[in-house]
Scaffold this motif. Sequence first.
Motif, PDB file in Angstrom:
ATOM      1  N   GLU A  13      39.549  27.706  20.491  1.00 61.22           N
ATOM      2  CA  GLU A  13      40.551  26.483  20.763  1.00 61.22           C
ATOM      3  C   GLU A  13      40.083  26.092  22.067  1.00 61.22           C
ATOM      4  N   LEU A  14      39.863  24.523  22.175  1.00 58.95           N
ATOM      5  CA  LEU A  14      39.658  24.012  23.708  1.00 58.95           C
ATOM      6  C   LEU A  14      41.003  23.288  23.552  1.00 58.95           C
ATOM      7  N   LYS A  15      41.722  23.251  24.736  1.00 56.15           N
ATOM      8  CA  LYS A  15      42.996  22.839  25.109  1.00 56.15           C
ATOM      9  C   LYS A  15      42.806  21.745  26.083  1.00 56.15           C
ATOM     10  N   GLY A  16      43.570  20.779  26.378  1.00 57.51           N
ATOM     11  CA  GLY A  16      43.622  19.923  27.525  1.00 57.51           C
ATOM     12  C   GLY A  16      42.455  18.890  27.670  1.00 57.51           C
ATOM     13  N   VAL A  17      41.974  18.638  26.461  1.00 58.38           N
ATOM     14  CA  VAL A  17      40.992  17.442  26.158  1.00 58.38           C
ATOM     15  C   VAL A  17      40.958  16.789  25.109  1.00 58.38           C
ATOM     16  N   GLN A  18      40.671  15.491  25.144  1.00 59.42           N
ATOM     17  CA  GLN A  18      40.683  14.461  24.032  1.00 59.42           C
ATOM     18  C   GLN A  18      39.481  14.075  23.692  1.00 59.42           C
ATOM     19  N   ILE A  19      38.816  14.507  22.699  1.00 58.32           N
ATOM     20  CA  ILE A  19      37.447  14.282  22.315  1.00 58.32           C
ATOM     21  C   ILE A  19      37.106  12.816  22.339  1.00 58.32           C
ATOM     22  N   LYS A  20      37.734  11.988  22.358  1.00 62.42           N
ATOM     23  CA  LYS A  20      37.302  10.293  22.302  1.00 62.42           C
ATOM     24  C   LYS A  20      37.067  10.208  23.571  1.00 62.42           C
ATOM     25  N   ASP A  21      37.272  10.987  24.541  1.00 63.16           N
ATOM     26  CA  ASP A  21      36.793  10.527  25.987  1.00 63.16           C
ATOM     27  C   ASP A  21      35.478  11.153  26.349  1.00 63.16           C
ATOM     28  N   ALA A  22      34.717  11.838  25.038  1.00 62.02           N
ATOM     29  CA  ALA A  22      33.548  12.355  25.206  1.00 62.02           C
ATOM     30  C   ALA A  22      32.655  11.211  24.940  1.00 62.02           C
ATOM     31  N   ILE A  23      33.017  10.133  24.324  1.00 68.59           N
ATOM     32  CA  ILE A  23      32.186   9.247  23.694  1.00 68.59           C
ATOM     33  C   ILE A  23      31.646   8.536  24.882  1.00 68.59           C
ATOM     34  N   ASP A  24      31.994   8.348  26.033  1.00 71.16           N
ATOM     35  CA  ASP A  24      31.490   7.700  27.314  1.00 71.16           C
ATOM     36  C   ASP A  24      31.134   8.663  28.214  1.00 71.16           C
ATOM     37  N   SER A  25      31.818   9.880  28.112  1.00 67.00           N
ATOM     38  CA  SER A  25      31.481  10.645  29.272  1.00 67.00           C
ATOM     39  C   SER A  25      30.361  11.903  28.972  1.00 67.00           C
ATOM     40  N   ASP A  26      29.228  11.683  29.583  1.00 72.24           N
ATOM     41  CA  ASP A  26      27.828  12.823  29.278  1.00 72.24           C
ATOM     42  C   ASP A  26      28.710  14.024  29.800  1.00 72.24           C
ATOM     43  N   ASP A  27      29.252  14.486  30.843  1.00 75.20           N
ATOM     44  CA  ASP A  27      29.590  15.645  31.348  1.00 75.20           C
ATOM     45  C   ASP A  27      30.426  16.395  30.374  1.00 75.20           C
ATOM     46  N   LEU A  28      31.554  15.529  29.992  1.00 75.19           N
ATOM     47  CA  LEU A  28      32.517  16.136  28.720  1.00 75.19           C
ATOM     48  C   LEU A  28      32.027  16.272  27.712  1.00 75.19           C
ATOM     49  N   PHE A  29      30.926  15.483  27.093  1.00 70.76           N
ATOM     50  CA  PHE A  29      30.331  15.564  25.923  1.00 70.76           C
ATOM     51  C   PHE A  29      29.483  16.990  25.836  1.00 70.76           C
ATOM     52  N   ASN A  30      28.751  17.121  26.979  1.00 73.97           N
ATOM     53  CA  ASN A  30      27.832  18.330  27.049  1.00 73.97           C
ATOM     54  C   ASN A  30      28.609  19.626  27.352  1.00 73.97           C
ATOM     55  N   GLU A  31      29.844  19.552  27.750  1.00 73.99           N
ATOM     56  CA  GLU A  31      30.387  20.675  27.794  1.00 73.99           C
ATOM     57  C   GLU A  31      31.158  21.271  26.681  1.00 73.99           C
ATOM     58  N   ILE A  32      31.681  20.119  25.651  1.00 75.20           N
ATOM     59  CA  ILE A  32      31.873  20.287  24.220  1.00 75.20           C
ATOM     60  C   ILE A  32      30.746  20.858  23.300  1.00 75.20           C
ATOM     61  N   TYR A  33      29.824  20.238  23.736  1.00 74.47           N
ATOM     62  CA  TYR A  33      28.411  20.681  22.919  1.00 74.47           C
ATOM     63  C   TYR A  33      28.015  22.443  23.384  1.00 74.47           C
ATOM     64  N   ARG A  34      28.303  22.724  24.536  1.00 70.47           N
ATOM     65  CA  ARG A  34      28.002  23.943  24.950  1.00 70.47           C
ATOM     66  C   ARG A  34      28.927  24.883  24.379  1.00 70.47           C
ATOM     67  N   GLN A  35      30.229  24.611  24.320  1.00 73.87           N
ATOM     68  CA  GLN A  35      31.244  25.537  23.678  1.00 73.87           C
ATOM     69  C   GLN A  35      30.822  25.611  22.330  1.00 73.87           C
ATOM     70  N   MET A  36      30.502  24.555  21.607  1.00 73.55           N
ATOM     71  CA  MET A  36      30.378  24.736  20.194  1.00 73.55           C
ATOM     72  C   MET A  36      28.996  25.746  19.989  1.00 73.55           C
ATOM     73  N   LEU A  37      28.101  25.630  20.692  1.00 73.16           N
ATOM     74  CA  LEU A  37      26.920  26.697  20.481  1.00 73.16           C
ATOM     75  C   LEU A  37      27.319  27.954  20.930  1.00 73.16           C
ATOM     76  N   ALA A  38      28.078  28.153  21.842  1.00 73.58           N
ATOM     77  CA  ALA A  38      28.665  29.503  22.385  1.00 73.58           C
ATOM     78  C   ALA A  38      29.724  30.309  21.359  1.00 73.58           C
TER      79      ALA A  38
END
Length: 283
Positions: A13-38
């Motif tokens: 479970e990932l806390k303290g984040v709104q995934i809508k912010d990753a629409i325009d944030s490469d850093d946040l999107f890449n970290e979410i993607y990394r966590q999914m792979l892990a």
Amino acid sequence: MQVKRLTCNIGAELKGVQIKDAIDSDDLFNEIYRQMLAHKVIFFRDQDLTPEQHAAFARRFGDLEDHPFSAEGPRVEGLVNIYKDENSKPNYLENNWHADVTWREIPQKMAVLRCVKCPEVGGDTMWANMAKAYEDLPEHIKQQIDGLYTRHSIEASFGASLPIEQRHALKAQYPDAEHPVVITHPETGEKVLYVSAYSTHFTNFHTRENVRYGNDFTPGHHWLLMDLVRRATIPEYQVRWTWEPNSVAIWDNRCTQHYAVADYPPTVRQMQRAGVIGTKPVR
């Protein structure tokens, strides 16, 4: 971002984040993607997310595709609506271990599922780590299934309850796909057991090496496939998620299977899923 592992083998479970912010944030999107792979599947609570933002976020992972058997209810472009109310019939195809649309030649890469409405109790979803399921197979079974392929069929699953003419038309539109029993994850390199409720039979088992006379080894062939399919039911490979409105799950469809638990009484349950087009599974 806080990351809370939910089991030893799958899920966080990932806390303290709104995934809508990753629409325009490469850093946040890449970290979410990394966590999914892990973790194979990741979860979020309290997501302030419109359907349009849901689809826009999912498109960051790739092009989206529809499903020929989308459930009833309102539709949003890019999202499949999974809707049940007090008058809906139970969908026995959801409460079965499967990876999405493996009956396509190119199954989905991943999915983003959001809960719109759910019962107060019941209606959980479970996921299983099929890379771990393969890793734990006895060595002689790994050798036996190396190089085998299975057929995955929409006709024998979603189409089974249709009149014969419609069933045949569905198969003509979506011919059975053939996939390796063991695939290689294109990003992590893991070996993954790739059979599920959509798998009907091995396509290259009946060889001189496996069969002496006629069909004498065919029963063993069916037992082997059923044993492999049941690997997803082992609790040590699973995580179970209890839904709340505005919860989101993101999973890697290439190395997991999931099961929608149908234990809730007739009530309203609405989910919206974005499915991301993947690549052809390979050994």
